[in-house]
Design an enzyme around this catalytic site. Structure first.
Site, PDB file in Angstrom:
ATOM      1  N   ASP A  32      49.800  16.662  61.168  1.00 49.85           N
ATOM      2  CA  ASP A  32      49.675  15.361  60.491  1.00 49.85           C
ATOM      3  C   ASP A  32      49.516  14.281  61.546  1.00 49.85           C
ATOM      4  O   ASP A  32      49.813  14.515  62.725  1.00 49.85           O
ATOM      5  CB  ASP A  32      50.926  15.078  59.623  1.00 49.85           C
ATOM      6  CG  ASP A  32      50.628  14.112  58.472  1.00 49.85           C
ATOM      7  OD1 ASP A  32      50.349  12.924  58.744  1.00 49.85           O
ATOM      8  OD2 ASP A  32      50.672  14.536  57.305  1.00 49.85           O
ATOM      9  N   SER A 115      40.147  16.175  43.908  1.00 50.21           N
ATOM     10  CA  SER A 115      40.914  15.323  42.992  1.00 50.21           C
ATOM     11  C   SER A 115      40.183  15.146  41.667  1.00 50.21           C
ATOM     12  O   SER A 115      38.947  15.201  41.609  1.00 50.21           O
ATOM     13  CB  SER A 115      41.086  13.956  43.660  1.00 50.21           C
ATOM     14  OG  SER A 115      41.527  13.004  42.729  1.00 50.21           O
ATOM     15  N   ALA A 116      40.960  14.833  40.619  1.00 48.81           N
ATOM     16  CA  ALA A 116      40.366  14.465  39.326  1.00 48.81           C
ATOM     17  C   ALA A 116      39.580  13.164  39.454  1.00 48.81           C
ATOM     18  O   ALA A 116      38.793  12.828  38.556  1.00 48.81           O
ATOM     19  CB  ALA A 116      41.463  14.315  38.286  1.00 48.81           C
ATOM     20  N   TYR A 146      36.862   6.904  47.186  1.00 44.75           N
ATOM     21  CA  TYR A 146      37.774   8.048  47.332  1.00 44.75           C
ATOM     22  C   TYR A 146      37.208   9.276  46.611  1.00 44.75           C
ATOM     23  O   TYR A 146      37.170  10.380  47.160  1.00 44.75           O
ATOM     24  CB  TYR A 146      39.150   7.656  46.759  1.00 44.75           C
ATOM     25  CG  TYR A 146      40.159   8.768  46.691  1.00 44.75           C
ATOM     26  CD1 TYR A 146      40.767   9.264  47.838  1.00 44.75           C
ATOM     27  CD2 TYR A 146      40.527   9.326  45.455  1.00 44.75           C
ATOM     28  CE1 TYR A 146      41.707  10.280  47.768  1.00 44.75           C
ATOM     29  CE2 TYR A 146      41.457  10.336  45.371  1.00 44.75           C
ATOM     30  CZ  TYR A 146      42.052  10.817  46.533  1.00 44.75           C
ATOM     31  OH  TYR A 146      42.978  11.823  46.453  1.00 44.75           O
ATOM     32  N   ASN A 175      47.038  14.032  39.216  1.00 41.15           N
ATOM     33  CA  ASN A 175      48.288  13.246  39.282  1.00 41.15           C
ATOM     34  C   ASN A 175      49.543  14.087  39.514  1.00 41.15           C
ATOM     35  O   ASN A 175      50.273  14.418  38.581  1.00 41.15           O
ATOM     36  CB  ASN A 175      48.473  12.431  37.991  1.00 41.15           C
ATOM     37  CG  ASN A 175      47.320  11.481  37.780  1.00 41.15           C
ATOM     38  OD1 ASN A 175      46.985  10.687  38.659  1.00 41.15           O
ATOM     39  ND2 ASN A 175      46.683  11.591  36.633  1.00 41.15           N
ATOM     40  N   GLU A 188      52.114   4.145  47.042  1.00 40.90           N
ATOM     41  CA  GLU A 188      52.759   4.990  46.041  1.00 40.90           C
ATOM     42  C   GLU A 188      51.926   5.038  44.762  1.00 40.90           C
ATOM     43  O   GLU A 188      51.247   4.102  44.403  1.00 40.90           O
ATOM     44  CB  GLU A 188      54.185   4.491  45.746  1.00 40.90           C
ATOM     45  CG  GLU A 188      54.314   3.105  45.164  1.00 40.90           C
ATOM     46  CD  GLU A 188      54.226   1.980  46.211  1.00 40.90           C
ATOM     47  OE1 GLU A 188      53.758   2.237  47.324  1.00 40.90           O
ATOM     48  OE2 GLU A 188      54.617   0.854  45.879  1.00 40.90           O
ATOM     49  N   ALA A 190      51.587   5.981  40.427  1.00 41.61           N
ATOM     50  CA  ALA A 190      52.296   5.451  39.256  1.00 41.61           C
ATOM     51  C   ALA A 190      53.692   6.055  39.010  1.00 41.61           C
ATOM     52  O   ALA A 190      54.659   5.298  38.843  1.00 41.61           O
ATOM     53  CB  ALA A 190      51.424   5.577  38.022  1.00 41.61           C
ATOM     54  N   LYS A 197      60.664   0.966  40.440  1.00 38.47           N
ATOM     55  CA  LYS A 197      60.889  -0.283  39.697  1.00 38.47           C
ATOM     56  C   LYS A 197      62.104  -0.148  38.779  1.00 38.47           C
ATOM     57  O   LYS A 197      62.913  -1.069  38.671  1.00 38.47           O
ATOM     58  CB  LYS A 197      59.643  -0.639  38.875  1.00 38.47           C
ATOM     59  CG  LYS A 197      58.466  -1.085  39.745  1.00 38.47           C
ATOM     60  CD  LYS A 197      57.223  -1.334  38.886  1.00 38.47           C
ATOM     61  CE  LYS A 197      56.009  -1.641  39.760  1.00 38.47           C
ATOM     62  NZ  LYS A 197      54.809  -1.959  38.972  1.00 38.47           N
TER      63      LYS A 197
HETATM   64  P1  NAD Z   1      49.964  12.168  51.178  1.00 37.61           P
HETATM   65  O1  NAD Z   1      49.358  10.847  51.510  1.00 37.61           O
HETATM   66  O2  NAD Z   1      51.424  12.224  50.924  1.00 37.61           O
HETATM   67  O3  NAD Z   1      49.610  13.235  52.296  1.00 37.61           O
HETATM   68  C1  NAD Z   1      48.422  13.186  53.054  1.00 37.61           C
HETATM   69  C2  NAD Z   1      48.812  13.308  54.513  1.00 37.61           C
HETATM   70  O4  NAD Z   1      47.616  13.261  55.303  1.00 37.61           O
HETATM   71  C3  NAD Z   1      49.707  12.154  54.990  1.00 37.61           C
HETATM   72  O5  NAD Z   1      50.934  12.627  55.503  1.00 37.61           O
HETATM   73  C4  NAD Z   1      48.876  11.467  56.060  1.00 37.61           C
HETATM   74  O6  NAD Z   1      49.637  10.966  57.142  1.00 37.61           O
HETATM   75  C5  NAD Z   1      47.951  12.607  56.500  1.00 37.61           C
HETATM   76  N1  NAD Z   1      46.795  12.043  57.198  1.00 37.61           N
HETATM   77  C6  NAD Z   1      46.092  10.907  56.896  1.00 37.61           C
HETATM   78  N2  NAD Z   1      45.165  10.684  57.831  1.00 37.61           N
HETATM   79  C7  NAD Z   1      45.260  11.693  58.740  1.00 37.61           C
HETATM   80  C8  NAD Z   1      44.569  11.991  59.948  1.00 37.61           C
HETATM   81  N3  NAD Z   1      43.582  11.201  60.399  1.00 37.61           N
HETATM   82  N4  NAD Z   1      44.923  13.101  60.652  1.00 37.61           N
HETATM   83  C9  NAD Z   1      45.950  13.897  60.215  1.00 37.61           C
HETATM   84  N5  NAD Z   1      46.646  13.653  59.082  1.00 37.61           N
HETATM   85  C10 NAD Z   1      46.305  12.568  58.347  1.00 37.61           C
HETATM   86  O7  NAD Z   1      49.130  12.735  49.925  1.00 37.61           O
HETATM   87  P2  NAD Z   1      49.434  13.966  48.959  1.00 37.61           P
HETATM   88  O8  NAD Z   1      49.767  13.409  47.632  1.00 37.61           O
HETATM   89  O9  NAD Z   1      50.341  14.943  49.598  1.00 37.61           O
HETATM   90  O10 NAD Z   1      47.957  14.567  48.847  1.00 37.61           O
HETATM   91  C11 NAD Z   1      47.532  15.743  49.534  1.00 37.61           C
HETATM   92  C12 NAD Z   1      46.062  15.986  49.226  1.00 37.61           C
HETATM   93  O11 NAD Z   1      45.879  16.118  47.812  1.00 37.61           O
HETATM   94  C13 NAD Z   1      45.136  14.849  49.665  1.00 37.61           C
HETATM   95  O12 NAD Z   1      43.920  15.382  50.112  1.00 37.61           O
HETATM   96  C14 NAD Z   1      44.919  14.078  48.387  1.00 37.61           C
HETATM   97  O13 NAD Z   1      43.703  13.349  48.402  1.00 37.61           O
HETATM   98  C15 NAD Z   1      44.912  15.189  47.358  1.00 37.61           C
HETATM   99  N6  NAD Z   1      45.263  14.714  45.998  1.00 37.61           N
HETATM  100  C16 NAD Z   1      46.521  14.304  45.712  1.00 37.61           C
HETATM  101  C17 NAD Z   1      46.828  13.870  44.423  1.00 37.61           C
HETATM  102  C18 NAD Z   1      48.214  13.416  44.043  1.00 37.61           C
HETATM  103  O14 NAD Z   1      48.428  13.109  42.862  1.00 37.61           O
HETATM  104  N7  NAD Z   1      49.179  13.354  44.937  1.00 37.61           N
HETATM  105  C19 NAD Z   1      45.843  13.859  43.438  1.00 37.61           C
HETATM  106  C20 NAD Z   1      44.565  14.275  43.781  1.00 37.61           C
HETATM  107  C21 NAD Z   1      44.279  14.722  45.056  1.00 37.61           C
END
Ligand code: NAD
Length: 320
Positions: A32, A115-116, A146, A175, A188, A190, A197
């Protein structure tokens, strides 16, 4: 022992996935750009690397059998709707470099987390939306950069499979919520924002909801998510697959469930202007059931209990 890489391991889903893969007996490298924020990470090896940079992607993907690519510059609607160029730039670099580095390093299997948000805006204009099937992605018209970047990376994974035989998996999350995720600071999403909140509010006070709160979504617990990710990785399915629940609720309903859990029954909702994303979204899980013989089972009322309690604790600790 099989060796795997989880990128974005310091983030919300990555953190849970690392623990799950360790429990399954894998040797896990986590990578990360930042240290894990909320608890120690279970990885055998954890490296701070900026995956926008090619040489770091080569280092991250060395000597591993499988890659779970979760790293992304992302957040909730507030962040996504205000940072299009940065998100497109950063995530395209991360994903194109990680994929190519995995190929150069001879990785055998690669899971990309989409993602959706890739689904077209024109199919999501009503709150009582028809659940989205995988093939609804085209003709493409995602709402934000995105979603466009996620589509580009899905396509890249598809062609690496076609051209190089890289065994890819593509999952489209709907989500995801649960403990150990971003709950404050502007990124963050929703469920976490509403938990914060409510935790901060007095009984009898109000919490702000963006828009009229009648926009709809489905929400999937992170424990189900890591189970689904693993099942997909172990399958032989190379096309994009939804991973979410198919129970749709309004944001007002989500807020009321959290208020119930908090025990502060007299909190009222105040609707204010704010980014809402698409009007309605739900996951069609037909393909998910067919491919994995399984679907997420955690009820929202059940999954939000642990999420709310964890965020309530963070709020109390932040207040000292
Ligand atoms: P998150 O933001 O908690 O985790 C993503 C991680 O990627 C973070 O810790 C961030 O520091 C790291 N990151 C960002 N830029 C970076 C870089 N340049 N080099 C290395 N690391 C880097 O998000 P999450 O909710 O754990 O999501 C994980 C994956 O799932 C993502 O690809 C996200 O787009 C996808 N996603 C998540 C959701 C959701 O509801 N959480 C929904 C759709 C898709």
């Amino acid at each position: 022992m099989e060796r795997v890489l989880v990128t974005g391991a310091g983030g919300f889903i990555g953190h849970h996935l690392v623990t799950n893969l360790r429990e399954r007996g894998y040797w896990v490298r986590g990578v990360d750009i930042k240290e894990p924020e909320f608890s120690e990470i279970d990885a055998d090896e954890f490296e701070i690397l900026d995956l926008r940079r090619w040489e770091n992607c080569l280092e991250a993907t060395r000597d591993v059998d499988h890659v779970y690519a979760l790293a992304a510059d992302m957040g909730g609607m507030g962040f996504i709707s205000a940072n299009h160029s940065t998100i497109l730039h950063n995530n395209a670099l991360i994903n194109l470099h990680t994929l190519e580095a995995a190929r150069e390093n001879g990785v055998s299997r690669y899971l990309y987390t989409s993602s959706a948000c890739i689904y077209p805006e024109y199919l999501q204009e009503n709150a009582d939306v028809t659940p989205l099937k995988e093939e609804d992605a085209y003709p493409a018209a995602p709402q934000d950069a995105y979603g466009w970047e996620k589509l580009i990376s899905e396509i890249a994974a598809h062609y690496y499979n076609l051209d190089y035989g890289l065994d890819v998996r593509v999952v489209r999350f709907h989500n995801i919520y649960g403990p150990y995720g971003t709950w404050t600071g502007g990124r963050e999403k929703a469920p976490a924002a509403l938990c914060r909140k409510v935790a901060e509010a007095e009984n009898g006070g109000t919490i702000e909801i963006w828009g009229d709160g009648e926009q709809t979504r489905s929400f999937c617990h992170v424990d189900d998510t890591v189970e689904g990710i693993y099942r997909l990785m172990m399958s032989d399915y190379t096309e994009p697959l939804n991973l979410g629940r198919d129970r749709m609720v309004t944001i007002n309903e989500l807020a009321r469930i959290i208020i119930e859990i908090s025990g502060k029954h007299d909190i009222r909702l105040k609707h204010v202007d704010g980014p809402q994303g698409v009007r309605g979204r739900n996951s069609d899980n037909t393909k998910l059931r067919e491919v994995l013989g399984w679907e997420p089972g955690t009820a929202l009322e059940e999954g939000l209990v642990g999420t709310y309690r964890w965020i309530e604790k963070q709020v109390q600790e932040a207040r000292g």
